[in-house]
Design an enzyme around this catalytic site. Structure first.
Site, PDB file in Angstrom:
ATOM      1  N   GLY A 210       0.807  -1.204   0.000  1.00  0.00           N
ATOM      2  CA  GLY A 210       0.000   0.000   0.000  1.00  0.00           C
ATOM      3  C   GLY A 210       0.844   1.258   0.000  1.00  0.00           C
ATOM      4  O   GLY A 210       2.052   1.236  -0.246  1.00  0.00           O
ATOM      5  N   SER A 231       0.477   8.516 -11.533  1.00  0.00           N
ATOM      6  CA  SER A 231      -0.268   9.766 -11.698  1.00  0.00           C
ATOM      7  C   SER A 231       0.575  10.962 -11.281  1.00  0.00           C
ATOM      8  O   SER A 231       1.520  10.852 -10.492  1.00  0.00           O
ATOM      9  CB  SER A 231      -1.540   9.722 -10.852  1.00  0.00           C
ATOM     10  OG  SER A 231      -1.231   9.821  -9.467  1.00  0.00           O
ATOM     11  N   GLU A 252       7.839   9.633 -14.237  1.00  0.00           N
ATOM     12  CA  GLU A 252       7.099   9.592 -15.500  1.00  0.00           C
ATOM     13  C   GLU A 252       5.630   9.601 -15.122  1.00  0.00           C
ATOM     14  O   GLU A 252       5.110   8.622 -14.583  1.00  0.00           O
ATOM     15  CB  GLU A 252       7.474   8.344 -16.300  1.00  0.00           C
ATOM     16  CG  GLU A 252       7.172   8.471 -17.784  1.00  0.00           C
ATOM     17  CD  GLU A 252       5.698   8.311 -18.096  1.00  0.00           C
ATOM     18  OE1 GLU A 252       5.041   9.344 -18.355  1.00  0.00           O
ATOM     19  OE2 GLU A 252       5.216   7.190 -18.070  1.00  0.00           O
ATOM     20  N   LEU A 253       4.940  10.715 -15.410  1.00  0.00           N
ATOM     21  CA  LEU A 253       3.634  10.968 -14.811  1.00  0.00           C
ATOM     22  C   LEU A 253       2.538  11.017 -15.867  1.00  0.00           C
ATOM     23  O   LEU A 253       2.637  10.379 -16.908  1.00  0.00           O
ATOM     24  CB  LEU A 253       3.719  12.266 -13.999  1.00  0.00           C
ATOM     25  CG  LEU A 253       4.892  12.321 -12.998  1.00  0.00           C
ATOM     26  CD1 LEU A 253       4.930  13.654 -12.274  1.00  0.00           C
ATOM     27  CD2 LEU A 253       4.827  11.157 -12.014  1.00  0.00           C
ATOM     28  N   GLY A 254       1.481  11.758 -15.569  1.00  0.00           N
ATOM     29  CA  GLY A 254       0.306  11.747 -16.426  1.00  0.00           C
ATOM     30  C   GLY A 254       0.479  12.562 -17.694  1.00  0.00           C
ATOM     31  O   GLY A 254       1.529  13.146 -17.970  1.00  0.00           O
ATOM     32  N   CYS A 286      -0.663   6.723 -20.252  1.00  0.00           N
ATOM     33  CA  CYS A 286      -0.259   8.119 -20.024  1.00  0.00           C
ATOM     34  C   CYS A 286      -0.182   8.899 -21.324  1.00  0.00           C
ATOM     35  O   CYS A 286      -0.412  10.113 -21.349  1.00  0.00           O
ATOM     36  CB  CYS A 286       1.088   8.164 -19.298  1.00  0.00           C
ATOM     37  SG  CYS A 286       2.429   7.332 -20.177  1.00  0.00           S
ATOM     38  N   GLU A 380      -6.685  14.917 -17.268  1.00  0.00           N
ATOM     39  CA  GLU A 380      -6.385  13.581 -17.772  1.00  0.00           C
ATOM     40  C   GLU A 380      -7.534  12.652 -17.393  1.00  0.00           C
ATOM     41  O   GLU A 380      -7.845  12.495 -16.211  1.00  0.00           O
ATOM     42  CB  GLU A 380      -5.078  13.058 -17.181  1.00  0.00           C
ATOM     43  CG  GLU A 380      -4.706  11.685 -17.703  1.00  0.00           C
ATOM     44  CD  GLU A 380      -3.434  11.133 -17.070  1.00  0.00           C
ATOM     45  OE1 GLU A 380      -2.682  10.418 -17.770  1.00  0.00           O
ATOM     46  OE2 GLU A 380      -3.205  11.400 -15.873  1.00  0.00           O
ATOM     47  N   VAL A 381      -8.160  12.018 -18.377  1.00  0.00           N
ATOM     48  CA  VAL A 381      -9.329  11.171 -18.131  1.00  0.00           C
ATOM     49  C   VAL A 381      -8.923   9.755 -17.738  1.00  0.00           C
ATOM     50  O   VAL A 381      -9.499   9.142 -16.844  1.00  0.00           O
ATOM     51  CB  VAL A 381     -10.246  11.146 -19.370  1.00  0.00           C
ATOM     52  CG1 VAL A 381     -11.433  10.208 -19.143  1.00  0.00           C
ATOM     53  CG2 VAL A 381     -10.723  12.546 -19.708  1.00  0.00           C
ATOM     54  N   PHE A 382      -7.936   9.192 -18.422  1.00  0.00           N
ATOM     55  CA  PHE A 382      -7.497   7.811 -18.216  1.00  0.00           C
ATOM     56  C   PHE A 382      -8.645   6.837 -18.446  1.00  0.00           C
ATOM     57  O   PHE A 382      -8.862   5.894 -17.688  1.00  0.00           O
ATOM     58  CB  PHE A 382      -6.881   7.622 -16.833  1.00  0.00           C
ATOM     59  CG  PHE A 382      -5.569   6.860 -16.876  1.00  0.00           C
ATOM     60  CD1 PHE A 382      -4.463   7.393 -17.498  1.00  0.00           C
ATOM     61  CD2 PHE A 382      -5.452   5.603 -16.289  1.00  0.00           C
ATOM     62  CE1 PHE A 382      -3.264   6.697 -17.551  1.00  0.00           C
ATOM     63  CE2 PHE A 382      -4.255   4.895 -16.339  1.00  0.00           C
ATOM     64  CZ  PHE A 382      -3.157   5.443 -16.964  1.00  0.00           C
TER      65      PHE A 382
END
Length: 486
Positions: A210, A231, A252-254, A286, A380-382
């Site tokens: 977690g 994210s 390395e993100l959205g 992404c 960002e919808v994803f």
């Protein structure tokens, strides 16, 4: 018994071998059906500390091995991925909801990452430097020590392997924390491959867990470099924690990538490319095409054709037959996507296709007349959603594409390549594709975004990998002790 037989790993983490995790275990469920596929062990912060301690010791011996031995491990790893590709692909399809073609691509890319990593140990690892003093001087690249890798659920195998493989090949130990929802295809597979390929025990650890486990990976002082894919919100937190503990974080993100469609394109080809960019893996990428910017002279025709294509795409369980889209990863992701869609419609957009779901199966959705402040355009919808906006001039297209905090990928469709390249020069982004949609990757390319999309090209390609996973040491040598006043 299969190669990935659960009797080895069921309910366990990989920490000096398969052992019980300090945080119990977790059910692995197929998002397509809800069926239980097995159980993975869950690691605690105490497990992270143990992994970091073991890794610190094992890394020294691993880095001291001849480069040929380290290279051979990754050649064998690539071969094993190819040999067991069918079984690995089956796990990716069932555990992450992938369609078969996407799973095949993911295994292929991961094998290529291993083959490319096999070339890193033999790479020249320093450079001679001039000195005004009578001595030899050089800069040397050395392993960082223990690298922490935190990987997401969407492309679980490749997005873990693209950091794990080069970091190990360059002489580091690695602690991997995959997303628990995809910890088999995104973690168990790698543990199995690396062990069979001959990686010494203690060099690689697999710790699903977690948020507390992830924070322990970032904050443990023995883990010197963090490689995070996920994210933007989570990445900001990782970056803050890493900075507090004075360690490098490669993030390395959205993204909210734009596809610009000029007025000189072949419309059916442009629509097919746009659909692929928005709907591949249910839009959970992404690099997904998050904004379609279409010249006003072809806008209506583009929307009509894209909506018609979306309406005909089959959505369903990818284990039962060929479909274009499988399920979203879980109900939380589905509800987030649907809220963005409905809020955008409430704000004045027109629903041209989709906008409905059954269970975790969300129909490919096209939103027309989308304004720049509407949720599905601005965020960002994803998910499998294609917001379409219009532009009148190239300057307007550049302004619209640049008007975002993200800067990951950009696609430009045009019959005039020079015009496309000139337009791309006006838009800040880490990746540009002329006459292609926004989703693409190869093991040999430097990959990464700018702004809210991350900290630049930190994955892929030999130079980027060496920069990411080694430290620079300055060394000088004199023939005799330097003279100083006594």
């Amino acid at each position: 018994m299969t190669w990935l037989d659960g009797a080895r790993w069921d309910g366990r983490i990989y920490l000096g071998g398969w052992v019980a995790g300090g945080a119990g275990d977790r059910v692995v469920r197929a998002p397509a059906t809800g069926d239980e596929l097995g159980r993975v062990g869950m690691a605690s912060p105490a497990d992270v500390a143990t992994a970091a301690e073991q890794g610190t010791v094992a890394q020294r011996e691993w880095a001291a091995r001849p480069y040929t031995e380290r290279a051979a491990v990754f050649r064998r790893a690539g071969d094993l991925l190819t040999e067991h590709a069918t079984e690995i692909q089956d796990w990716i399809v069932r555990e992450s909801g992938s369609v078969t073609g996407k799973a095949e691509l993911e295994v292929h890319l991961t094998a290529q990452e291993c083959y490319e990593a096999a070339g890193l140990p033999s790479r020249a690892y320093g450079e001679l430097l001039p000195s005004e003093l009578p001595r030899r001087s050089w800069a040397q690249r050395v392993p960082a020590g223990v690298v922490g890798v935190i990987a997401p659920f969407n492309f679980p195998l490749i997005l873990a392997a693209r950091s794990v493989a080069p970091a190990l090949a360059l002489g580091n130990a690695v602690v991997l924390k995959p997303d628990p929802r995809t910890a088999v295809c995104g973690g168990v597979v790698l543990a199995r491959v690396l062990a069979d390929a001959g990686l010494p025990e203690g060099v690689f650890h697999l710790l699903p867990g977690g948020v507390d486990t992830g924070e322990a990976v970032v904050t443990d002082p023995r883990i010197r470099i963090i490689s995070f894919t996920g994210s933007t919100a989570a990445g900001r937190r990782v970056g803050q924690l890493a900075a507090t503990h004075l360690k490098r974080a490669h993030l390395e993100l959205g993204g909210n990538s734009a596809l610009i469609v000029l007025d000189d394109v072949d419309l059916p080809s442009a629509v097919a490319a746009g659909a692929w960019g928005s709907f591949l893996h249910q839009g959970q990428i992404c690099m997904t095409t998050g904004r379609h910017l279409v010249h006003e002279s072809i806008y209506d025709d583009y929307v009509t054709a894209l909506a018609e294509l979306a309406d005909h795409l089959p959505v369903g369980d990818p284990t039962t037959g060929p479909v274009a889209l499988g399920p979203l990863i879980d109900a939380g992701q589905r509800d987030k996507v649907h809220k963005l869609v409905t809020d955008t419609i409430t704000a004045g957009a027109r629903l041209a296709a989709g906008g409905t779901y059954t269970g975790l199966y969300y129909r490919p959705t096209v939103l027309a007349e989308v304004g720049r402040d509407m949720p599905a355009y601005a965020e960002e919808v994803f998910g499998p959603v294609a917001p379409v906006a219009r532009f009148g001039s190239l300057d307007e297209a550049a302004k619209l594409a640049s008007d975002t905090e993200y800067g990951l990928s950009l696609g430009i469709l045009t019959n005039d390549v020079s015009k496309g390249l000139a337009l791309a020069d006006k838009i800040p982004t880490g990746i540009v594709h002329i006459n292609d949609q926004t989703v693409s990757d190869e093991a040999i390319v430097p990959f990464g975004g700018i702004g809210a999309s991350g900290t630049g090209s930190r994955f892929g390609g030999q130079s980027a990998n060496v920069d990411a996973f080694t430290e620079t040491r300055w060394v000088t040598v004199r023939d005799r002790i330097a003279p100083y006043p006594s």
